[in-house]
Design an enzyme around this catalytic site. Structure first.
Site, PDB file in Angstrom:
ATOM      1  N   PRO A 173       0.811  -1.217   0.000  1.00  0.00           N
ATOM      2  CA  PRO A 173       0.000   0.000   0.000  1.00  0.00           C
ATOM      3  C   PRO A 173       0.847   1.272   0.000  1.00  0.00           C
ATOM      4  O   PRO A 173       0.349   2.349  -0.322  1.00  0.00           O
ATOM      5  CB  PRO A 173      -0.807  -0.113   1.297  1.00  0.00           C
ATOM      6  CG  PRO A 173      -0.809  -1.563   1.634  1.00  0.00           C
ATOM      7  CD  PRO A 173       0.514  -2.078   1.158  1.00  0.00           C
ATOM      8  N   ASP A 209      -7.040   1.252 -25.646  1.00  0.00           N
ATOM      9  CA  ASP A 209      -7.358   1.069 -24.241  1.00  0.00           C
ATOM     10  C   ASP A 209      -7.427   2.412 -23.531  1.00  0.00           C
ATOM     11  O   ASP A 209      -6.774   3.388 -23.934  1.00  0.00           O
ATOM     12  CB  ASP A 209      -6.275   0.222 -23.543  1.00  0.00           C
ATOM     13  CG  ASP A 209      -6.272  -1.218 -24.016  1.00  0.00           C
ATOM     14  OD1 ASP A 209      -7.302  -1.657 -24.557  1.00  0.00           O
ATOM     15  OD2 ASP A 209      -5.251  -1.897 -23.837  1.00  0.00           O
ATOM     16  N   GLU A 230       1.196  -8.992   8.460  1.00  0.00           N
ATOM     17  CA  GLU A 230       1.199  -7.561   8.746  1.00  0.00           C
ATOM     18  C   GLU A 230       2.169  -6.803   7.843  1.00  0.00           C
ATOM     19  O   GLU A 230       2.036  -5.606   7.633  1.00  0.00           O
ATOM     20  CB  GLU A 230       1.564  -7.318  10.210  1.00  0.00           C
ATOM     21  CG  GLU A 230       1.373  -5.891  10.685  1.00  0.00           C
ATOM     22  CD  GLU A 230      -0.091  -5.458  10.680  1.00  0.00           C
ATOM     23  OE1 GLU A 230      -0.340  -4.247  10.631  1.00  0.00           O
ATOM     24  OE2 GLU A 230      -0.975  -6.344  10.725  1.00  0.00           O
ATOM     25  N   ARG A 287      -0.518  -8.849 -22.118  1.00  0.00           N
ATOM     26  CA  ARG A 287      -1.359  -8.449 -23.247  1.00  0.00           C
ATOM     27  C   ARG A 287      -0.697  -7.394 -24.125  1.00  0.00           C
ATOM     28  O   ARG A 287      -1.151  -7.150 -25.245  1.00  0.00           O
ATOM     29  CB  ARG A 287      -2.715  -7.959 -22.751  1.00  0.00           C
ATOM     30  CG  ARG A 287      -2.686  -6.675 -21.965  1.00  0.00           C
ATOM     31  CD  ARG A 287      -4.049  -6.364 -21.349  1.00  0.00           C
ATOM     32  NE  ARG A 287      -5.111  -6.304 -22.332  1.00  0.00           N
ATOM     33  CZ  ARG A 287      -5.371  -5.247 -23.092  1.00  0.00           C
ATOM     34  NH1 ARG A 287      -4.627  -4.157 -22.964  1.00  0.00           N
ATOM     35  NH2 ARG A 287      -6.357  -5.255 -23.957  1.00  0.00           N
TER      36      ARG A 287
END
Length: 236
Positions: free
Chosen positions: A75, A155, A102, A140
Site C-alpha cells: 500500500p 485502451d 502484517e 497483453r
C-alpha cells in the site's frame, strides 16, 4: 495464466514466470517465515532472512548478469499505471515479492527492494492478486498476443487516446430491449464515427476522471473541437 489472451504470451515464450516459495529457505521443522513484531501489536511480520536467501537464489538462477529489479506489492507503493505497465512490458523482467501477514521486515525492504507498487487505496491479504494483475497487463502488451495488434492502442489511459478513458462500445443487434445503437456508429462515415468516439471519450473523462483531462490539456493534446465540446457540457 493458462487460458485466454495471456495463454498466448506464455505459450510463445514472450512472458515466463517462475514461482519460488520462501518456506523452502526457512530454518527449523516448521519452516517459519514470520514472527511477532518488535514493540508489540497485532499480526505477524515476515522474516528478512528466508526472503533474502530466496532472493539471492533467484538472482543467481537468472541468465542475466545484472540483478533483476525487485518489486514489492505494498500500500506504500506508487499506484500502478498504464505508463508503468508499458515500461515493465518492455523490460527484461523483475522479481515480484508478494508479502503476507502484517508486512515484511523493513530491513529486507531497505536492502533489496527497488520498486514498491500498489493497485490503489485498499489493502489485500497478500501480494499475489497484485502480481497477477501486473502479469496480465504486461502479457497483453507483448507483440502477437492480441488478435488485433492495434487493439491495445485503444485502451483507456493509452497515449494513442491522449490518455483519456475509452468510449462506449456496441455490437449486434442494432436494437436491444428498445435501446438503439447510436446513429453515428451506423453511418459508415469514418470521420463522423471517430468524432463521436472522441466526444464520448472527452465527456466520460470529464465526468469520471477530470485529472486525466487536465493532464491531456496541460500536454497540449486537446484541439479546438475538443475544447468546444467540453464547454458545451453541463457543469459536473
Amino acid at each position: 495464466m493458462t487460458s485466454g489472451i495471456t495463454r498466448r504470451a506464455f505459450e510463445a515464450g514472450l512472458v515466463d514466470v517462475h514461482l519460488w516459495n520462501p518456506r523452502d529457505f526457512a530454518d527449523g521443522n516448521y519452516r517459519r517465515v514470520d514472527d511477532r513484531p518488535f514493540g508489540g501489536g497485532p499480526g505477524m511480520v515476515m522474516l528478512a532472512e528466508p526472503l533474502a536467501r530466496c532472493l539471492r537464489t533467484i538472482q543467481a538462477a537468472r541468465a542475466d548478469a545484472v540483478p533483476a529489479p525487485v518489486v514489492l506489492f505494498s500500500p506504500l507503493g506508487s499506484t500502478l499505471t498504464h505508463a508503468a505497465v508499458e515500461v515493465w512490458s518492455a523490460s527484461a523482467g523483475a522479481v515480484l515479492v508478494c508479502g503476507r501477514y502484517e508486512g515484511i521486515d523493513q530491513r529486507f525492504i531497505d536492502r533489496f527492494v527497488t520498486h514498491q507498487v500498489s493497485l490503489g487505496d485498499f489493502v489485500l491479504s497478500g501480494g499475489e492478486v497484485a502480481a497477477l494483475a501486473l502479469l496480465d497487463a504486461v502479457a497483453r502488451l507483448q507483440p502477437g498476443v492480441l488478435n488485433d495488434a492495434g487493439s491495445h492502442q485503444f485502451d483507456s489511459f493509452n497515449p494513442a487516446l491522449d490518455g483519456l478513458l475509452d468510449c462506449p462500445h456496441y455490437t449486434r443487434p442494432e436494437t436491444w430491449e428498445e435501446h438503439k445503437v447510436p446513429e453515428a456508429l451506423l453511418s459508415g462515415h469514418h470521420l463522423q464515427i471517430e468524432r463521436w468516439r472522441r466526444d464520448q471519450r472527452l465527456q466520460i473523462t470529464a465526468q469520471r476522471r477530470p485529472d486525466l483531462l487536465q493532464a491531456a490539456r496541460a500536454a497540449g493534446r486537446l484541439n479546438r473541437a475538443d475544447e468546444a465540446l467540453l464547454k458545451s457540457l453541463p457543469p459536473t
